[in-house]
Write a protein that holds these residues in place. Structure first.
Motif, PDB file in Angstrom:
ATOM      1  N   ASP A 150       5.438   6.302   1.566  1.00 51.92           N
ATOM      2  CA  ASP A 150       4.317   7.219   1.402  1.00 51.92           C
ATOM      3  C   ASP A 150       3.094   6.404   0.978  1.00 51.92           C
ATOM      4  OD1 ASP A 150       3.100   9.349  -1.086  1.00 51.92           O
ATOM      5  OD2 ASP A 150       2.994   9.809   1.055  1.00 51.92           O
ATOM      6  N   HIS A 151       2.015   6.550   1.691  1.00 48.62           N
ATOM      7  CA  HIS A 151       0.827   5.765   1.372  1.00 48.62           C
ATOM      8  C   HIS A 151       0.319   6.106  -0.033  1.00 48.62           C
ATOM      9  CE1 HIS A 151      -3.202   4.018   1.757  1.00 48.62           C
ATOM     10  NE2 HIS A 151      -2.633   3.244   2.669  1.00 48.62           N
ATOM     11  N   ILE A 152      -0.238   5.115  -0.682  1.00 51.09           N
ATOM     12  CA  ILE A 152      -0.800   5.301  -2.023  1.00 51.09           C
ATOM     13  C   ILE A 152      -1.685   6.549  -2.046  1.00 51.09           C
ATOM     14  CG2 ILE A 152      -2.394   4.344  -3.708  1.00 51.09           C
ATOM     15  CD1 ILE A 152      -1.486   1.582  -2.868  1.00 51.09           C
ATOM     16  N   ASN A 153      -1.497   7.374  -3.083  1.00 48.31           N
ATOM     17  CA  ASN A 153      -2.331   8.565  -3.261  1.00 48.31           C
ATOM     18  C   ASN A 153      -2.282   8.957  -4.736  1.00 48.31           C
ATOM     19  OD1 ASN A 153      -0.326  10.978  -3.688  1.00 48.31           O
ATOM     20  ND2 ASN A 153       0.565   9.695  -2.085  1.00 48.31           N
ATOM     21  N   SER A 181      10.915  15.146   0.007  1.00 52.41           N
ATOM     22  CA  SER A 181      11.028  14.351   1.229  1.00 52.41           C
ATOM     23  C   SER A 181       9.909  14.646   2.222  1.00 52.41           C
ATOM     24  CB  SER A 181      12.385  14.581   1.891  1.00 52.41           C
ATOM     25  OG  SER A 181      12.530  15.938   2.273  1.00 52.41           O
ATOM     26  N   LEU A 182       9.357  15.839   2.166  1.00 52.22           N
ATOM     27  CA  LEU A 182       8.299  16.201   3.115  1.00 52.22           C
ATOM     28  C   LEU A 182       7.004  15.443   2.873  1.00 52.22           C
ATOM     29  CD1 LEU A 182       8.825  20.072   3.281  1.00 52.22           C
ATOM     30  CD2 LEU A 182       9.619  18.333   4.902  1.00 52.22           C
ATOM     31  N   LYS A 183       6.876  14.847   1.703  1.00 45.09           N
ATOM     32  CA  LYS A 183       5.663  14.106   1.373  1.00 45.09           C
ATOM     33  C   LYS A 183       5.665  12.689   1.942  1.00 45.09           C
ATOM     34  CE  LYS A 183       3.587  17.240  -1.212  1.00 45.09           C
ATOM     35  NZ  LYS A 183       4.488  18.380  -1.013  1.00 45.09           N
ATOM     36  N   TYR A 184       6.797  12.213   2.399  1.00 44.78           N
ATOM     37  CA  TYR A 184       6.897  10.848   2.901  1.00 44.78           C
ATOM     38  C   TYR A 184       6.647  10.829   4.409  1.00 44.78           C
ATOM     39  CZ  TYR A 184       8.663   9.499  -1.652  1.00 44.78           C
ATOM     40  OH  TYR A 184       8.785   9.263  -3.006  1.00 44.78           O
ATOM     41  N   ASN A 226       0.813  -1.218   0.000  1.00 43.70           N
ATOM     42  CA  ASN A 226       0.000   0.000   0.000  1.00 43.70           C
ATOM     43  C   ASN A 226       0.848   1.269   0.000  1.00 43.70           C
ATOM     44  OD1 ASN A 226      -2.411  -1.373  -0.011  1.00 43.70           O
ATOM     45  ND2 ASN A 226      -2.724  -1.226   2.201  1.00 43.70           N
ATOM     46  N   TYR A 227       2.167   1.089  -0.074  1.00 44.23           N
ATOM     47  CA  TYR A 227       3.067   2.228   0.047  1.00 44.23           C
ATOM     48  C   TYR A 227       3.985   2.371  -1.158  1.00 44.23           C
ATOM     49  CZ  TYR A 227       1.547   2.641   4.838  1.00 44.23           C
ATOM     50  OH  TYR A 227       0.774   2.816   5.957  1.00 44.23           O
ATOM     51  N   ASN A 228       4.063   3.588  -1.666  1.00 40.09           N
ATOM     52  CA  ASN A 228       5.129   3.962  -2.570  1.00 40.09           C
ATOM     53  C   ASN A 228       6.388   4.165  -1.734  1.00 40.09           C
ATOM     54  OD1 ASN A 228       3.235   4.231  -4.782  1.00 40.09           O
ATOM     55  ND2 ASN A 228       2.620   6.176  -3.851  1.00 40.09           N
ATOM     56  N   MET A 229       7.527   3.833  -2.296  1.00 32.58           N
ATOM     57  CA  MET A 229       8.765   3.885  -1.531  1.00 32.58           C
ATOM     58  C   MET A 229       9.782   4.789  -2.206  1.00 32.58           C
ATOM     59  SD  MET A 229       8.123   1.972   1.044  1.00 32.58           S
ATOM     60  CE  MET A 229       9.771   1.872   1.746  1.00 32.58           C
ATOM     61  N   GLY A 230      10.609   5.411  -1.386  1.00 26.28           N
ATOM     62  CA  GLY A 230      11.655   6.271  -1.917  1.00 26.28           C
ATOM     63  C   GLY A 230      12.964   6.092  -1.177  1.00 26.28           C
ATOM     64  N   TRP A 231      14.037   6.438  -1.851  1.00 21.89           N
ATOM     65  CA  TRP A 231      15.365   6.534  -1.244  1.00 21.89           C
ATOM     66  C   TRP A 231      15.835   7.981  -1.372  1.00 21.89           C
ATOM     67  CZ3 TRP A 231      17.935   2.944   1.564  1.00 21.89           C
ATOM     68  CH2 TRP A 231      17.547   1.599   1.448  1.00 21.89           C
TER      69      TRP A 231
END
Length: 129
Positions: free
Chosen positions: A98-101, A113-116, A30-35
């Motif tokens: 970050d939850h799916i949106n 980064s503030l969106k995560y 359910n989450y998009n992921m970032g590095w």
């Protein structure tokens, strides 16, 4: 969701490393992921991101063609495969969720980064020249 990053270390220029980020506590798919990465004196910088099902990935220009961000939802893990490393890649690397949106696929969103909402503790990558 709790995130645990690992895999950092010291590597010579031109070498490779694979970072891992293990998730727990929520449904990982359910989450998009970032590095992201950060070195002393600089702001946290976007590196790569991948959609919740793994169908879409984005990369910073500085790492495009050298890094990839695969994920394995069965193992609740996202990776950052780093090849052809350069001394400029030296930083602490953080994974984030970050939850799916409906907004995530916008470049002004996935690279911010503030969106995560959730962050791992960071893992140090040092590339020697």
């Amino acid at each position: 969701v709790q995130l645990q990053a690992s895999g950092g270390g010291l590597v010579p220029a031109g070498g490779s490393l694979r970072l891992s980020c293990a998730a727990s506590g929520r449904t990982f798919s359910n989450y998009n992921m970032g590095w992201f990465r950060q070195d002393p004196g600089n702001q946290r910088e976007f590196v790569a991101a991948i959609s919740s099902r793994g169908g879409t990935a984005f990369y910073a220009d500085s790492v495009k063609g050298r890094f990839t961000i695969p994920r394995d939802n069965a193992k609740n893990t996202v990776y950052l495969q780093m090849n052809s490393l350069k001394p400029a890649d030296t930083a602490v690397y953080y994974c984030a969720a970050d939850h799916i949106n409906p907004y995530w696929a916008s470049s002004t969103y996935y690279s911010d980064s503030l969106k995560y909402d959730y962050w791992g503790q960071g893992t140090q990558v040092t590339v020697s020249s």
